[in-house]
Design an enzyme around this catalytic site. Sequence first.
Site, PDB file in Angstrom:
ATOM      1  N   PHE A  96       8.176  11.352  56.276  1.00 44.91           N
ATOM      2  CA  PHE A  96       6.929  11.991  56.699  1.00 44.91           C
ATOM      3  C   PHE A  96       6.882  12.115  58.228  1.00 44.91           C
ATOM      4  CE2 PHE A  96       6.167  10.218  52.538  1.00 44.91           C
ATOM      5  CZ  PHE A  96       5.464  11.222  51.892  1.00 44.91           C
TER       6      PHE A  96
ATOM      7  N   HIS B 121       8.260   2.597  49.340  1.00 45.63           N
ATOM      8  CA  HIS B 121       7.299   3.306  50.184  1.00 45.63           C
ATOM      9  C   HIS B 121       7.075   2.491  51.452  1.00 45.63           C
ATOM     10  CE1 HIS B 121       6.596   6.009  46.866  1.00 45.63           C
ATOM     11  NE2 HIS B 121       6.507   4.954  46.092  1.00 45.63           N
TER      12      HIS B 121
ATOM     13  N   GLU C 224       1.365  10.561  48.691  1.00 50.88           N
ATOM     14  CA  GLU C 224       1.019   9.146  48.727  1.00 50.88           C
ATOM     15  C   GLU C 224       1.650   8.450  47.527  1.00 50.88           C
ATOM     16  OE1 GLU C 224      -1.920  10.912  51.452  1.00 50.88           O
ATOM     17  OE2 GLU C 224      -1.347  11.440  49.415  1.00 50.88           O
ATOM     18  N   SER C 225       2.938   8.106  47.648  1.00 50.17           N
ATOM     19  CA  SER C 225       3.695   7.284  46.697  1.00 50.17           C
ATOM     20  C   SER C 225       4.375   8.066  45.573  1.00 50.17           C
ATOM     21  CB  SER C 225       2.839   6.123  46.186  1.00 50.17           C
ATOM     22  OG  SER C 225       2.446   5.297  47.274  1.00 50.17           O
TER      23      SER C 225
ATOM     24  N   GLU D 154       3.767   1.595  60.937  1.00 45.07           N
ATOM     25  CA  GLU D 154       3.028   1.456  62.191  1.00 45.07           C
ATOM     26  C   GLU D 154       2.754  -0.001  62.557  1.00 45.07           C
ATOM     27  OE1 GLU D 154       1.288   5.308  60.289  1.00 45.07           O
ATOM     28  OE2 GLU D 154       2.268   3.453  59.656  1.00 45.07           O
TER      29      GLU D 154
ATOM     30  N   SER E  26       9.166   7.663  51.657  1.00 42.04           N
ATOM     31  CA  SER E  26       9.060   7.390  50.219  1.00 42.04           C
ATOM     32  C   SER E  26      10.379   7.726  49.543  1.00 42.04           C
ATOM     33  CB  SER E  26       7.939   8.220  49.584  1.00 42.04           C
ATOM     34  OG  SER E  26       6.666   7.725  49.945  1.00 42.04           O
TER      35      SER E  26
ATOM     36  N   CYS F  50      -1.124   5.306  47.518  1.00 43.18           N
ATOM     37  CA  CYS F  50      -1.584   4.465  48.613  1.00 43.18           C
ATOM     38  C   CYS F  50      -2.703   5.179  49.360  1.00 43.18           C
ATOM     39  CB  CYS F  50      -0.415   4.136  49.534  1.00 43.18           C
ATOM     40  SG  CYS F  50       0.443   5.607  50.176  1.00 43.18           S
TER      41      CYS F  50
ATOM     42  N   PHE G 168      -3.662   3.399  58.344  1.00 40.22           N
ATOM     43  CA  PHE G 168      -3.288   3.891  57.024  1.00 40.22           C
ATOM     44  C   PHE G 168      -3.090   2.723  56.059  1.00 40.22           C
ATOM     45  CE2 PHE G 168      -0.534   5.502  53.687  1.00 40.22           C
ATOM     46  CZ  PHE G 168      -1.144   6.708  53.381  1.00 40.22           C
TER      47      PHE G 168
END
Length: 354
Positions: free
Chosen positions: A244, A263, A72-73, A267, A250, A87, A6
């Site tokens: 998430f 954010h 995403e952000s 991983e 976030s 992102c 990601f």
Amino acid sequence: MAATGFEGFEKRLELRFYGDDPLATTTQYSSSPLGLRQILDFDSLVQVLNAVQCTVVSAVGNRYFDAYVLSESSLFVYPTKIIIKTCGTTQLLKSIRPLIQLATSSHDQDLSLCALRYTRGSFIFPESQPSPHTSFADEVDYINRHLPPSLRRRKAAVMPSNLTSHSWHVFTATTDQAPHLIGPGLESFYTVEVCMTELDRAQARNFFQPPGKGRNGDVAGKEMTKLTGISEINPGSIICDFGFDPCGYSMNGIDQERYSTIHVTPEDGYSYASFECVGSAFDDDVDDLVEVLRKVVRVFGPGVVSVSTTGATREVWAQLGRAMEGMKRRSFAVDEFPAAGTVVFQTFTAGRRK
């Protein structure tokens, strides 16, 4: 999700508008303070975000602006300013045309675009980015083709560092009159954008949801905010957060007219976290900002940090290095951009890095 992992590094777009009669701008917004907040209702934002390929997952607002946490952000909407950062493999620049059309087509609000700023770091997985984000040259070409000709003052530059994995991409465009039209007080605010990679593994694990718990994103986000110490970074702000599944986080913080946002992509192998906030030239003491950034670095324990300031004074960007405790500054770059002012890009690495 990209094929190899990601993409944490965000693309950030800022659009600023002014009234058709610049001398009437202050009066106009004192009598109609919502501006873009009224024009860009939720249905309109959903249409724009569909083009970008992301969604709203949570939201909060106050008398000054609205803040949305995205899949995403983040997105921030002020009466005369829009900030959207995304992102992953989102197509952020596809929001330019619909945002301009929506903002300038209202019969109740006579608005015109006066400035645009686009920034991003170096992608971890550049080969996974779709058009128009396949290269910075392609991004600049796309922006140029979708801007009105009135934004004649344009500049694009890649600010380098001694770390091949970190450089700062900047594009700005403005009208000839923009410095005088942005609005009283707004030009005094500066932006700080922090990008962190190689997060401490133990701290990064705090942004994973335990298997089988089945918590929703709002509950998970609040737990992560408290567990990691993010709630103490700016304890006076109202926090809107989201965790998430199975991992990632976030947060938007609102403190009167100022925002902050975090954010996290935790991983192993491509861990990343970002922090962004605004400061003011009228702030009494830069030590407050230094302490905020110091807390941010402690939360994530990164191996590499880049800090970009836009429109800040020399005193601000010269002092930010004090926040990087135990880290060594690796590079420093400075450039000037129309209607954005001085952009300073610095990189730092931790002592554990070989």
